[in-house]
Design an enzyme around this catalytic site. Structure first.
Site, mmCIF file in Angstrom:
data_model
loop_
_atom_site.group_PDB
_atom_site.id
_atom_site.type_symbol
_atom_site.label_atom_id
_atom_site.label_comp_id
_atom_site.label_asym_id
_atom_site.label_seq_id
_atom_site.Cartn_x
_atom_site.Cartn_y
_atom_site.Cartn_z
ATOM 1 N N CYS A 1 -16.733 28.089 2.588
ATOM 2 C CA CYS A 1 -15.221 27.566 2.554
ATOM 3 C C CYS A 1 -14.574 27.767 1.309
ATOM 4 O O CYS A 1 -15.057 27.379 0.268
ATOM 5 C CB CYS A 1 -15.364 26.059 2.756
ATOM 6 N N ASN B 1 -17.162 24.393 -3.146
ATOM 7 C CA ASN B 1 -17.781 25.612 -3.562
ATOM 8 C C ASN B 1 -16.882 26.173 -4.526
ATOM 9 O O ASN B 1 -15.928 26.516 -4.488
ATOM 10 C CB ASN B 1 -17.551 26.557 -2.231
ATOM 11 N N SER C 1 -7.541 24.590 11.589
ATOM 12 C CA SER C 1 -7.285 23.633 10.340
ATOM 13 C C SER C 1 -6.095 24.028 9.727
ATOM 14 O O SER C 1 -5.613 25.056 9.465
ATOM 15 C CB SER C 1 -8.616 24.217 9.615
ATOM 16 N N GLY D 1 -6.229 32.115 5.059
ATOM 17 C CA GLY D 1 -4.646 32.038 5.583
ATOM 18 C C GLY D 1 -4.224 30.564 5.957
ATOM 19 O O GLY D 1 -5.515 29.585 6.328
ATOM 20 N N GLU D 2 -3.228 30.161 6.206
ATOM 21 C CA GLU D 2 -2.793 28.958 6.784
ATOM 22 C C GLU D 2 -2.300 29.150 8.203
ATOM 23 O O GLU D 2 -1.330 29.755 8.280
ATOM 24 C CB GLU D 2 -1.726 28.273 6.118
ATOM 25 N N CYS E 1 -3.486 25.985 -2.803
ATOM 26 C CA CYS E 1 -4.345 24.850 -3.423
ATOM 27 C C CYS E 1 -5.247 25.595 -4.405
ATOM 28 O O CYS E 1 -5.869 26.463 -4.024
ATOM 29 C CB CYS E 1 -5.272 24.632 -2.173
ATOM 30 N N CYS F 1 -15.762 32.143 12.196
ATOM 31 C CA CYS F 1 -14.818 31.574 11.107
ATOM 32 C C CYS F 1 -13.843 32.678 10.935
ATOM 33 O O CYS F 1 -14.159 33.867 10.198
ATOM 34 C CB CYS F 1 -15.358 31.189 10.086
ATOM 35 N N CYS G 1 -9.192 26.656 -4.069
ATOM 36 C CA CYS G 1 -9.218 27.711 -3.084
ATOM 37 C C CYS G 1 -9.202 28.762 -3.269
ATOM 38 O O CYS G 1 -8.218 29.512 -3.946
ATOM 39 C CB CYS G 1 -8.457 27.168 -1.925
ATOM 40 N N GLU H 1 -11.404 38.625 5.593
ATOM 41 C CA GLU H 1 -12.771 38.263 5.865
ATOM 42 C C GLU H 1 -12.865 37.606 7.067
ATOM 43 O O GLU H 1 -12.144 36.666 7.391
ATOM 44 C CB GLU H 1 -13.340 37.817 4.748
ATOM 45 N N SER I 1 -6.749 19.360 6.078
ATOM 46 C CA SER I 1 -7.208 19.576 4.875
ATOM 47 C C SER I 1 -6.630 18.326 4.036
ATOM 48 O O SER I 1 -5.573 18.817 3.748
ATOM 49 C CB SER I 1 -7.066 20.803 4.610
ATOM 50 N N LEU I 2 -7.239 17.231 4.000
ATOM 51 C CA LEU I 2 -6.577 15.982 3.308
ATOM 52 C C LEU I 2 -6.709 16.082 1.709
ATOM 53 O O LEU I 2 -5.978 16.293 1.151
ATOM 54 C CB LEU I 2 -6.969 14.690 3.930
ATOM 55 N N HIS I 3 -8.147 15.991 1.353
ATOM 56 C CA HIS I 3 -8.707 16.136 0.129
ATOM 57 C C HIS I 3 -8.453 14.997 -0.846
ATOM 58 O O HIS I 3 -8.823 15.212 -1.884
ATOM 59 C CB HIS I 3 -8.345 17.587 -0.423
ATOM 60 N N CYS J 1 -2.990 33.647 1.400
ATOM 61 C CA CYS J 1 -2.407 32.585 1.912
ATOM 62 C C CYS J 1 -1.518 32.116 0.795
ATOM 63 O O CYS J 1 -1.408 32.412 -0.198
ATOM 64 C CB CYS J 1 -3.732 31.275 1.931
HETATM 65 N N1 SAH Z 1 -5.421 26.767 5.374
HETATM 66 C C1 SAH Z 1 -6.152 26.028 6.127
HETATM 67 C C2 SAH Z 1 -7.494 26.768 6.618
HETATM 68 C C3 SAH Z 1 -8.582 27.243 5.422
HETATM 69 S S1 SAH Z 1 -9.889 26.959 4.577
HETATM 70 C C4 SAH Z 1 -6.387 24.778 5.878
HETATM 71 O O1 SAH Z 1 -6.477 24.434 4.484
HETATM 72 O O2 SAH Z 1 -6.998 23.827 6.261
HETATM 73 C C5 SAH Z 1 -10.802 25.643 5.532
HETATM 74 C C6 SAH Z 1 -11.262 24.519 4.847
HETATM 75 O O3 SAH Z 1 -11.753 24.979 3.456
HETATM 76 C C7 SAH Z 1 -10.014 23.844 4.119
HETATM 77 O O4 SAH Z 1 -10.080 22.240 4.278
HETATM 78 C C8 SAH Z 1 -9.847 24.015 2.765
HETATM 79 O O5 SAH Z 1 -9.151 23.126 2.105
HETATM 80 C C9 SAH Z 1 -11.270 24.052 2.452
HETATM 81 N N2 SAH Z 1 -11.487 24.850 1.185
HETATM 82 C C10 SAH Z 1 -10.858 25.552 0.494
HETATM 83 N N3 SAH Z 1 -11.376 25.842 -0.561
HETATM 84 C C11 SAH Z 1 -12.510 25.402 -0.940
HETATM 85 C C12 SAH Z 1 -13.849 25.279 -1.744
HETATM 86 N N4 SAH Z 1 -13.352 25.912 -2.956
HETATM 87 N N5 SAH Z 1 -14.752 24.337 -1.685
HETATM 88 C C13 SAH Z 1 -14.814 23.694 -0.421
HETATM 89 N N6 SAH Z 1 -13.716 23.699 0.686
HETATM 90 C C14 SAH Z 1 -12.831 24.609 0.225
#
Ligand code: SAH
Length: 392
Positions: free
Chosen positions: A368, A325, A226, A192-193, A141, A130, A144, A117, A249-251, A137
């Protein structure tokens, strides 16, 4: 939400689909090659070398992807060029719009049936694409949607570039309400990463930023890559001396939680990953973006905001908070607004620039982390069931 009609494209030539194994890479396309490579390819076909520039001008300069619309090419050359350099890589299965036409998601079927997508987001001053860098992927995570299905395969350079060229064409048609008709930014935040598909993503970046007709002529700083934090690949990216924006993407600011939210943290820890990101900022002079999906009662505690503030204080970094999300079946939810406000306030008090990302595309599962088209592959993509799943 508006379901848009799917624009028909030429079917793949038999050779292009052929008997390739599922998950095989697609046939070669002109966007896989730089201009010199395209010249060599057309010469090999017995065509004059100038054809390379001619078709490149159509594709990158005028955003024409259909060779039949390249009317200045002799008919016989067209057929040869389609076979060799312009196979159909992406077939739109479904297009959806929301946010009054400012957000549009396209679900693509690739030559081997894999699905990806892309999302187009219009703002008053710009349009951003985007894009996906892999089908599925492998980073797993848990919050996601893409991460749940696992990796199907890497996308080719041209499969990445063609998403952008297509979306640039949509932008140029004026279809994105309330935005200038020019696609100016690309974020590798789809499926994807990107750094796990490093050589192809890098070649795609080069193609997107090379001036037309070699490429699309976008500014490097308007491209964001990213990553979950694949440290060796981040170090490799530093050595490229590009000006692309890096998002990490630290989180979570602590290893205990990040080991769970971003499993690759078990290999490269917070300190190491931030170290590589800070080195990237130092090398490029550009602020890095720290992505942090705020998850209720998981990573949104005030002490975690304070810890993140201490880690980023005085650094060339900016925090982008993403309200989670929720994905189907997930036990997690977004943080309540007062908790989010407190998190923002604490980061700002630590002197860290912080913004909260808008939740574009939620209604069409295009926000996202909601991109999950690969799950549809097995279920018979494009059928009514798949459509219901995508459109829910
Ligand atoms: N693989 C890459 C790019 C993918 S997604 C990465 O992880 O950075 C882009 C961003 O969306 C990342 O920061 C990812 O962690 C975030 N993301 C993934 N699932 C999400 C969700 N359910 N809600 C909010 N952000 C999310």
């Amino acid at each position: 939400m508006t379901i848009l009609p799917v624009i028909p494209t030429n079917p793949d030539t038999p050779d292009a689909v052929g008997t390739r194994r599922r998950s095989a890479m697609p046939p070669r396309h002109l966007a896989d090659l730089d201009l010199a490579g395209r010249r060599a390819a057309v010469t090999e076909l017995g065509e004059p070398a100038f054809r390379a520039k001619q078709i490149s001008t159509h594709y990158f300069g005028r955003l024409v992807r259909d060779v039949d619309a390249m009317t200045d090419l002799p008919a016989a050359s067209r057929a040869r060029l389609v076979d060799d350099l312009l196979p159909t890589l992406l077939t739109p299965v479904r297009e959806m719009a929301c946010d009054d036409g400012a957000t549009r998601k396209t679900l693509w079927k690739l030559h081997d049936g894999a699905m990806v997508e892309s999302v187009l987001m219009g703002y008053p001053d710009r349009i951003t694409a985007c894009v996906s860098s892999q089908a599925g992927c492998g980073m797993a995570c848990p919050f996601c949607a893409t991460g749940q299905a696992g990796l199907t395969r890497n996308l080719s350079v041209a499969e990445i570039v063609d998403q952008v060229v297509y979306l640039a064409g949509v932008a140029a048609s004026g279809a994105v309400t309330g935005s200038p008709p020019r696609l100016s930014r690309v974020v590798f935040m789809g499926m994807g990463e990107p750094l796990a598909n490093y050589p192809r993503v890098l070649a795609a970046v080069r193609r997107l930023t090379a001036p037309a007709p070699e490429g699309l002529g976008l500014a490097q700083r308007h491209i964001t890559v990213s990553t979950v934090g694949l440290v060796p690949a981040m170090r490799r990216l530093i050595a490229e001396e590009l000006q692309v924006t890096l998002a990490l993407s630290l989180h979570a600011p602590d290893d205990d939680l990040r080991d769970e939210l971003v499993p690759v943290n078990q290999r490269w820890k917070v300190a190491e990953v931030l170290g590589a990101a800070f080195d990237y900022a130092a090398q490029t002079g550009r602020r890095i973006s720290i992505e942090y999906a705020l998850i209720r009662d998981v990573n949104d505690q005030p002490w975690r905001a304070d810890l993140l503030g201490r880690l980023l204080h005085g650094k060339l970094a900016h925090v982008n908070l993403i309200p989670l999300n929720p994905t189907p079946g997930s036990k997690w939810d977004a943080s309540p607004k007062p908790v989010e406000r407190e998190f923002v306030a604490r980061l700002r008090a630590a002197g860290v620039a912080t913004t909260v990302r808008d939740t574009r595309g939620r209604e069409i599962d295009g926000a996202c982390g909601q991109l999950a088209a690969s799950e549809l592959t097995e279920a018979g993509a494009g059928g009514p069931a798949a459509e219901a799943e995508v459109a829910q």
